[in-house]
Scaffold this active site. Structure first.
Site, short mmCIF file in Angstrom:
data_model
loop_
_atom_site.label_atom_id
_atom_site.label_comp_id
_atom_site.label_asym_id
_atom_site.label_seq_id
_atom_site.Cartn_x
_atom_site.Cartn_y
_atom_site.Cartn_z
N ARG A 93 22.87 -4.38 58.56
CA ARG A 93 23.79 -3.53 59.31
C ARG A 93 24.67 -4.34 60.28
NH1 ARG A 93 22.55 -1.33 55.55
NH2 ARG A 93 21.52 0.69 55.30
N SER A 104 21.97 8.21 58.89
CA SER A 104 20.76 7.71 59.54
C SER A 104 21.11 7.25 60.94
CB SER A 104 20.16 6.55 58.74
OG SER A 104 19.75 6.99 57.46
N GLU A 131 21.69 3.01 65.22
CA GLU A 131 22.62 2.47 64.23
C GLU A 131 24.04 2.97 64.48
OE1 GLU A 131 23.00 3.13 59.49
OE2 GLU A 131 21.14 2.21 60.16
#
Length: 305
Positions: free
Chosen positions: A179, A230, A300
């Site tokens: 990520r 998410s 995130e």
């Protein structure tokens, strides 16, 4: 700031008369969370040239800027964004090459890229078909799903640096990790387009795989509510959703922000949630998981406040 904003809007229209400029535009209209206060300026360039020109004008005017793609991995403050938001959603050309590649501009949706690849009989981008983001943001955060990620298909990326110069990254120069990419370390760089390297495949088999991924998403994810996907990164050795569920937080809410009852890894907006609601729910989840399991959940979603 107000004078800067007015002067900036005038300068933008002189540079690109057709460019769309909105004043005090609610960001909730442009994020998948459906959350966010007004942006002083909301700029929608339609071409690569307009995008580069808009960024040059904003820098020259000293106006702070936020680059936005599909708004799918961002939580914007209830107070909104001071300065300018530059949205790349209309800078979205996708071209199929004759060497198993696609070239996609920053605003091209991943779903569109995956469909173009499938129609061309190119495999490797199936994982991206259900990710609700655009190319620029996907490269920025090395987006991924179902064991695929951008690091596995991006061959090169053309970008604009803070001084307005155009450069190209190749291969490992992207600094891809979980990520993340080199762009996280250089937020003043702007992705313009990427070349995606794929492989020859069977169009029907590729479509079957994409449909399978889509069905899995429908079965497991709360797609009927606004969310940013998410919410937390996967902690090493664990799954964020399972930790949250085991902490007894499935269905927990703060205001209209809720831990999804369908998948605890998703925080959703049940209707009218504020940024403050969502931030307090994020903090509640992090605190409870830390207390019960000693695991630190890292958000995130990019938070703009």
């Amino acid at each position: 700031m107000l004078n800067n904003i007015k002067g900036c809007a005038e300068a933008l229209r002189e540079t690109a008369p057709e460019i769309d400029i909105l004043i005090n535009e609610p960001m909730r209209r442009h994020t998948t969370f459906s959350i966010g206060g007004p942006a002083d300026l909301f700029i929608l360039p339609k071409t690569r040239r307009e995008l580069i020109g808009a960024l040059e004008v904003l820098r020259a005017q000293g106006v702070p800027m936020l680059l936005l793609g599909n708004g799918s991995n961002i939580l914007v403050s209830d107070e909104g964004v001071r300065g300018a938001v530059v949205c790349t959603s209309e800078v979205d050309e996708v071209r199929v090459g004759d060497d198993n590649t696609l070239t996609a501009e920053a605003g091209a949706l991943l779903s569109r890229i995956a469909r173009r690849a499938q129609r061309a009989g190119l495999t490797g981008a199936e994982f991206a078909g259900g990710i609700p983001g655009s190319l620029g943001g996907a490269v920025f955060m090395n987006a991924g799903a179902y064991d695929g990620q951008m690091a596995g298909i991006v061959e090169s990326t053309e970008y604009l640096d803070a001084e307005g110069n155009i450069h190209t990254l190749r291969g490992e120069e992207h600094g891809f990790g979980y990520r993340r990419s080199i762009f996280r370390d250089h937020p003043d760089w702007t992705v313009l387009r990427s070349v995606i390297r794929l492989q020859q495949g069977d169009s029907a088999a590729i479509l079957d795989k994409m449909n399978d991924f889509s069905q899995r998403r429908r079965d497991k994810q709360p797609l009927n509510f606004p969310s940013a996907g998410s919410t937390f990164k996967r902690p090493e050795g664990y799954f964020a959703g399972k930790l949250i569920e085991d902490a007894g937080l499935k269905g927990a809410s703060v205001g209209a922000a809720q831990v999804s009852e369908k998948h605890a890894g998703f925080l959703i907006n049940r209707g009218g949630a504020t940024c403050d609601d969502m931030l307090r729910l994020i903090e509640l989840v992090q605190e409870r998981v830390r207390e019960q399991f000693g695991v630190e959940l890292e958000c995130e979603v990019r938070i703009v406040r």
